[in-house]
Design a protein around this motif. Structure first.
Motif, short mmCIF file in Angstrom:
data_model
loop_
_atom_site.label_atom_id
_atom_site.label_comp_id
_atom_site.label_asym_id
_atom_site.label_seq_id
_atom_site.Cartn_x
_atom_site.Cartn_y
_atom_site.Cartn_z
N THR A 15 -6.19 -53.24 -40.50
CA THR A 15 -4.82 -52.47 -39.85
C THR A 15 -4.74 -52.17 -38.91
O THR A 15 -4.93 -51.14 -38.69
CB THR A 15 -4.68 -51.75 -41.59
N LYS A 16 -3.27 -52.93 -39.32
CA LYS A 16 -2.85 -52.29 -37.65
C LYS A 16 -2.01 -50.99 -37.49
O LYS A 16 -2.46 -50.08 -36.52
CB LYS A 16 -1.58 -53.53 -37.10
N SER A 17 -1.65 -50.29 -38.56
CA SER A 17 -0.97 -49.43 -38.52
C SER A 17 -1.86 -47.84 -37.94
O SER A 17 -2.47 -47.06 -37.69
CB SER A 17 -0.05 -49.00 -39.76
N LEU A 18 -3.60 -48.21 -38.56
CA LEU A 18 -4.53 -47.50 -38.04
C LEU A 18 -4.61 -47.18 -36.99
O LEU A 18 -4.51 -45.75 -36.33
CB LEU A 18 -5.80 -48.37 -38.48
N TYR A 19 -4.84 -48.21 -36.25
CA TYR A 19 -4.55 -48.20 -35.17
C TYR A 19 -2.68 -47.38 -33.45
O TYR A 19 -3.74 -46.64 -33.02
CB TYR A 19 -4.72 -49.64 -34.50
N VAL A 20 -2.47 -47.39 -34.08
CA VAL A 20 -0.92 -47.42 -34.05
C VAL A 20 -0.95 -45.39 -34.21
O VAL A 20 -0.33 -44.86 -33.11
CB VAL A 20 0.62 -48.14 -34.94
N ILE A 21 -1.54 -45.69 -35.61
CA ILE A 21 -1.10 -44.32 -36.01
C ILE A 21 -1.99 -43.45 -35.22
O ILE A 21 -1.74 -42.14 -33.90
CB ILE A 21 -1.78 -44.20 -37.42
N TRP A 22 -3.30 -43.82 -34.75
CA TRP A 22 -4.22 -43.15 -34.22
C TRP A 22 -3.69 -42.75 -32.57
O TRP A 22 -3.98 -41.94 -31.66
CB TRP A 22 -5.84 -43.96 -33.94
N ILE A 23 -3.41 -44.11 -31.85
CA ILE A 23 -2.50 -43.99 -30.47
C ILE A 23 -1.79 -42.56 -30.85
O ILE A 23 -1.26 -41.86 -29.53
CB ILE A 23 -2.25 -45.12 -30.04
N ILE A 24 -0.61 -42.90 -31.38
CA ILE A 24 1.15 -41.98 -31.32
C ILE A 24 -0.17 -40.50 -31.71
O ILE A 24 1.04 -40.08 -31.15
CB ILE A 24 1.44 -42.20 -32.52
N MET A 25 -0.70 -40.54 -32.46
CA MET A 25 -1.38 -38.72 -32.67
C MET A 25 -2.43 -38.75 -31.42
O MET A 25 -1.35 -37.16 -31.05
CB MET A 25 -2.82 -39.26 -33.54
N ALA A 26 -2.60 -39.41 -30.61
CA ALA A 26 -3.64 -39.53 -29.19
C ALA A 26 -2.71 -38.76 -28.41
O ALA A 26 -2.35 -37.20 -27.60
CB ALA A 26 -4.39 -39.97 -29.43
N VAL A 27 -1.17 -38.94 -28.31
CA VAL A 27 -0.53 -39.12 -27.49
C VAL A 27 0.74 -37.69 -27.48
O VAL A 27 0.63 -37.15 -26.78
CB VAL A 27 0.60 -39.76 -27.14
N ALA A 28 0.08 -37.13 -28.72
CA ALA A 28 1.17 -36.10 -29.67
C ALA A 28 0.42 -35.27 -29.50
O ALA A 28 0.95 -34.07 -29.11
CB ALA A 28 1.84 -36.52 -31.47
N VAL A 29 -1.30 -35.37 -29.66
CA VAL A 29 -1.74 -33.92 -29.53
C VAL A 29 -1.57 -34.13 -27.59
O VAL A 29 -2.08 -32.28 -27.18
CB VAL A 29 -3.42 -34.06 -29.90
N ILE A 30 -1.99 -34.79 -27.22
CA ILE A 30 -1.68 -34.37 -25.52
C ILE A 30 -0.49 -33.78 -25.11
O ILE A 30 -0.35 -32.68 -24.21
CB ILE A 30 -1.49 -35.81 -24.82
N ILE A 31 0.81 -34.04 -25.20
CA ILE A 31 2.37 -33.58 -25.75
C ILE A 31 1.60 -32.35 -26.30
O ILE A 31 2.47 -31.43 -25.65
CB ILE A 31 3.45 -34.50 -25.80
#
Lengths: 282, 305
Positions: A15-31
């Protein structure tokens, strides 16, 4: 049942959304880590200038029921991975990403119509909900583990040093929060399966994360207070309430209570979700 | 008589006060291609959903492969279905969509998915996401998904709906091939009788939730062929006259109609002989019917279509 679990896990990782959400989460955590560094530096600077402890002590006493990421670190102390983990999890910042995926994943087979290909051929359709439950357990554990790793990396990059914090307390807190986050994921998935609308389900789970159900809890509390139980607070027995209020150094009984609440919600939501899904026409 | 593979007994589905399917009794023989004909909203899809296990009947029973009631759960894997539009994960390719269902069935055979793709003519689609498929490709993949697990009964709901002539021909070929090569029994619904008539061996006509007629291909063809149509009050009284005149290929249709399928030029002689015998005739004519017209007449005329 095992085949259903294999099917859902296969589907989840495709599921593409799995990776999209993980990427957004990673960026958000860094922010958030970076923003925390800015706040932390500002407080340090202020403290050096005034030589006085500002309002942070008060902040520690406050319970953050909304979604604000508040660093628990005292001025002068080193910001640990545990501090940031605590700040992000109790603010339900991580939970927000988990529940969004839970809703998408929970209804993907229904919304795409794929369920029509399989729904009639399984002996017990309710087992399809159980299979999702197992897949989402893997997802929650992976997400929490991935987040911890990411937080370690972010601390190194942004604070220039990795300090885990009190390891025993951290592991206890991590375990209890993982159980609570899993329960919230299951609540989201079951709601989505029952409601069959991504939009409505998403709004509800985001409201849950932002503790907007406080209005409802207060109404229930008032009724119970009138019945005689003056100290009762419904939020203490809810998953989102527990996520927000679990202290940094939780005692064994606090962790057990959190896990029991999580387990209770998981069982109720799964039983309700699978029963409804089994009986409902596709 | 061929073995009955599927039958429904008083199958009913009610939504509120509306009966979408009302006491339908279908009989499908093993190896048949059963064309289930009805207008939009006639109750075809609801019926097929109940047969496929996607919806629960309000009342009535389904008997398949000798199983009924709760025992049906034991043979559900022997029924593959494509109901309404094909349900596909748009962000995955054809192989991945099939793989998901193979996982559910615990199928790990080499080249299993490739073989299904070959049967439905999608061998060369590669990694193309199904959201970029044409409707015909989606329908074919939907049929492919229904084939996972090698079902004995294939339920296809309007598989040619919205397809261009080439797409219709492709789907028709696949269905024919599955029946011939895999000896599958196929239940296929459509509102286009003309198309179904090219492949179906048996027919069920549904209208407003009720099954109006079940007939074989031969019966349908004979009812649509050129014939002498005699309209009279008591058809049974005319039968000795027909026999005496040497008519052998005739059929009493109902309480008022006899259809005679031979010696079409002798309608005048027949009229005279029946009159001589004192049998009042309301009408006599040589007629024939298009398949579509037959269907429309049966379901209340073109004005309701």
């Amino acid at each position: 049942m095992l085949n259903m679990i294999k099917m859902d896990i296969y589907r989840m990782f495709r599921t593409k959304s799995l990776y999209v959400i993980w990427i957004i989460m990673a960026v958000a955590v860094i922010i958030t880590t970076y923003m925390s560094k800015i706040d932390y530096d500002a407080i340090q600077e202020e403290m050096n200038r005034q030589q006085a402890v500002v309002e942070e002590e008060q902040a520690e006493e406050q319970v953050n029921l909304g979604m604000t990421v508040v660093l628990p670190t005292q001025p002068g102390e080193m910001v640990t991975v545990f501090d940031l983990f605590y700040a992000n999890t109790q603010a339900k910042f991580i939970a927000l990403f988990l529940v969004i995926f839970a809703v998408i994943f929970g209804t993907a087979d229904i919304n795409s119509g794929y369920i029509k290909n399989i729904g009639g051929q399984v002996r017990n359709r309710g087992h399809l909900v159980l299979a999702k439950m197992v897949s989402l357990l893997a997802y929650t554990i992976l997400s929490m583990a991935g987040y911890v790793l990411l937080q370690v990396v972010a601390n190194q990059i942004i604070f220039g040093k990795i300090e885990l914090g009190n390891t025993k307390e951290f592991l206890l807190y991590l375990g209890a929060q993982t159980a609570l986050h899993y329960a919230l994921v299951i609540i989201s998935m079951a709601l989505a399966v029952v409601i069959r609308s991504n939009v409505i389900s998403m709004v509800i789970v985001i409201c849950l994360c932002m503790n907007m159900m406080m209005i409802l809890y207060s109404a229930v509390d008032n009724l119970i207070h009138k019945a005689g139980a003056k100290d009762f607070q419904l939020i203490e027995y809810t998953v989102t309430g527990k996520i927000a209020m679990l202290p940094m150094g939780p005692t064994g009984s606090e962790c057990v209570q959190a896990v029991v609440i999580a387990l209770g919600f998981v069982i109720v939501m799964i039983l309700a979700g699978s029963a409804i899904f089994r009986k409902r026409d596709i | 008589m061929s073995e009955i593979l599927l039958q429904t007994i008083g199958l009913t589905k009610q939504y509120g006060h509306h009966k979408a399917v009302d006491h339908v009794n279908i009989h499908i023989k093993k190896g048949a291609i059963y064309g289930f004909i009805g207008r939009n909203g006639a109750g075809k899809t609801t019926c097929l959903k109940m047969i496929s296990g996607l919806a629960k009947p309000t009342s009535g029973e389904i008997e398949m492969f000798g199983y009924k009631g709760k025992d049906l759960g034991r043979i559900r894997t022997r029924v593959g279905c494509l109901i309404e539009s094909p349900g596909l994960y748009g962000n995955m390719d054809a192989y991945e969509n099939l793989k998901i269902k193979c996982k559910l069935f615990g199928i790990h055979k080499d080249n299993y998915i490739e073989e299904i793709l070959r049967v439905v003519g999608l061998s060369d689609v590669g990694k193309k996401k199904t959201k970029h498929f044409s409707l015909g490709m989606k329908q074919r993949l939907g049929i492919g998904l229904a084939l996972v697990g090698e079902p004995d009964l294939l339920v296809l709901d309007e598989p040619i709906n919205g397809l261009d002539p080439q797409g219709i021909a492709e789907v028709r070929d696949i269905i024919q091939k599955l029946r011939d090569e895999r000896n599958m029994t196929i239940l296929i619904s459509s509102h286009i009788l003309e198309e179904l008539s090219k492949i179906a061996t048996d027919y069920g006509i549904i209208h407003n939730g009720s099954l109006l007629q079940e007939l074989t291909r031969e019966e349908l063809m004979s009812r649509c062929s050129e014939r002498i149509e005699v309209i009279l009050d008591e058809p049974e009284k005319a039968l000795p006259i027909l026999d005496a005149l040497g008519f052998a290929n005739y059929q009493v249709i109902d309480k008022e109609h006899i259809h005679i399928f031979e010696r079409l030029s002798e309608s005048a002689v027949l009229n005279m002989e029946l009159a001589k015998a004192g049998i009042p005739i309301k009408g006599i004519q040589v007629t024939s019917e298009e398949l579509e017209a037959y269907f429309l007449n049966l379901t209340g005329g073109a004005q309701n279509a």
